[in-house]
Design an enzyme around this catalytic site. Structure first.
Site, PDB file in Angstrom:
ATOM      1  N   SER A  35       0.856  -1.185   0.000  1.00 60.82           N
ATOM      2  CA  SER A  35       0.000   0.000   0.000  1.00 60.82           C
ATOM      3  C   SER A  35       0.886   1.226   0.000  1.00 60.82           C
ATOM      4  O   SER A  35       2.022   1.185   0.496  1.00 60.82           O
ATOM      5  CB  SER A  35      -0.885   0.019   1.250  1.00 60.82           C
ATOM      6  OG  SER A  35      -1.550   1.267   1.402  1.00 60.82           O
ATOM      7  N   LYS A  62       2.232  -2.726   6.268  1.00 59.18           N
ATOM      8  CA  LYS A  62       2.475  -2.605   4.831  1.00 59.18           C
ATOM      9  C   LYS A  62       3.899  -2.116   4.543  1.00 59.18           C
ATOM     10  O   LYS A  62       4.489  -2.461   3.513  1.00 59.18           O
ATOM     11  CB  LYS A  62       1.436  -1.689   4.181  1.00 59.18           C
ATOM     12  CG  LYS A  62       0.037  -2.305   4.136  1.00 59.18           C
ATOM     13  CD  LYS A  62       0.043  -3.646   3.411  1.00 59.18           C
ATOM     14  CE  LYS A  62      -1.357  -4.224   3.245  1.00 59.18           C
ATOM     15  NZ  LYS A  62      -1.348  -5.515   2.502  1.00 59.18           N
ATOM     16  N   TYR A 121      -1.853  -0.828  10.471  1.00 54.80           N
ATOM     17  CA  TYR A 121      -1.987  -1.249   9.072  1.00 54.80           C
ATOM     18  C   TYR A 121      -0.828  -0.695   8.247  1.00 54.80           C
ATOM     19  O   TYR A 121      -0.190  -1.427   7.478  1.00 54.80           O
ATOM     20  CB  TYR A 121      -3.314  -0.766   8.495  1.00 54.80           C
ATOM     21  CG  TYR A 121      -3.477  -1.044   7.019  1.00 54.80           C
ATOM     22  CD1 TYR A 121      -3.771  -2.323   6.565  1.00 54.80           C
ATOM     23  CD2 TYR A 121      -3.335  -0.015   6.087  1.00 54.80           C
ATOM     24  CE1 TYR A 121      -3.910  -2.582   5.207  1.00 54.80           C
ATOM     25  CE2 TYR A 121      -3.475  -0.264   4.731  1.00 54.80           C
ATOM     26  CZ  TYR A 121      -3.771  -1.551   4.301  1.00 54.80           C
ATOM     27  OH  TYR A 121      -3.907  -1.795   2.951  1.00 54.80           O
TER      28      TYR A 121
END
Length: 255
Positions: free
Chosen positions: A148, A165, A161
């Site tokens: 991401s 990533k 998160y």
């Protein structure tokens, strides 16, 4: 090398998180180019629906449920590949992901931390280990990890998160470096804002969505299908000398 650089005929591809969104579109596009696709996600019903759609369109696919946050299920899907396909695996797309918490980093629940790391880091790592072992035995292959742009610059209220990533980006480079000798290429897709159920929290909060769109030079979000083409490039002969790269697909957001 085929004169059609995107030809995947005879290839076996495993796509995780393929029951919807970006993963579904990746699975369908790889099948359109001739690959037999193992459509995988946590729930078999969603996987089967995608596999049926591929088969009904003239492609070749099968469904296999696998929660990559569970080591036993990772082992099970690779045992299936060994039994059903003689251990042949040419393409692995690690696309399944978890993002259970949206909020201030100081309030991150332990359960959300554990789930995010178990799926996004440990899951990707051991899927890559097992996939690369099969590829090594068969003369090579290609792995693509869905990371991401949050792995480059943390998304607000998406702390763990984003951290996971960033780890996927580093993991991609590590596997690329150590697996190149086995003719295994490892790259990553870094999506920007994409209209998926997974990213629903960003779309549901109007102020956040408008702020994000205002920072994207193309002034729009992406559709899942717009991510699939990059993955096709990264797993095909078109990118035969590309490994360890992290391809940003974000409408210019990170320019």
């Amino acid at each position: 090398m085929s004169t059609n650089l995107f030809d995947l005929n005879g290839k076996i591809a495993l796509v995780t998180g393929a029951s919807r969104g970006i993963g579904e579109e990746i699975a369908k596009l790889l099948a359109e180019q001739g690959a037999h696709v193992i459509v995988s996600s946590r729930k078999i019903d969603g996987c089967q629906a995608v596999a049926d759609a591929i088969n009904n369109a003239g492609g070749s696919a099968e469904a296999f449920a696998c929660h990559i946050g569970e080591m036993a299920q990772i082992e099970a899907i690779f045992e299936h590949i060994k039994g059903a396909h003689g251990g042949k695996l040419d393409i692995l797309v690690n696309n399944a992901a978890a993002n259970p918490y949206f909020g201030h980093i100081l309030d991150t629940p332990v359960a959300a931390f554990d789930k995010t790391v178990d799926v996004n880091l440990r899951g990707y790592f051991y899927m890559s280990v097992e996939g690369a072992k099969l590829m090594k035995e068969n003369g090579g292959g290609a792995i693509v990890n869905t990371a991401s742009i949050n792995g480059l610059s943390p998304g607000n209220m998406q702390g763990i998160y984003s951290i996971s990533k960033a780890a996927v980006i580093s993991m991609t480079k590590s596997f690329a470096q150590e697996c190149a000798e086995f003719n295994i290429r490892v790259n990553a897709l870094l999506p920007g804002l994409t209209k998926t159920k997974f990213a629903g929290a960003l779309f549901e909060q109007e102020a956040i969505y408008k702020s994000a769109i205002a920072q994207i030079p193309m002034h729009r979000h992406a559709e899942p299908r717009e991510m699939a083409g990059t993955v096709l490039y990264l797993v095909s002969d078109a990118s035969s000398y590309v490994t360890g790269e992290c391809v940003v697909v974000d409408g210019g957001f990170t320019i």
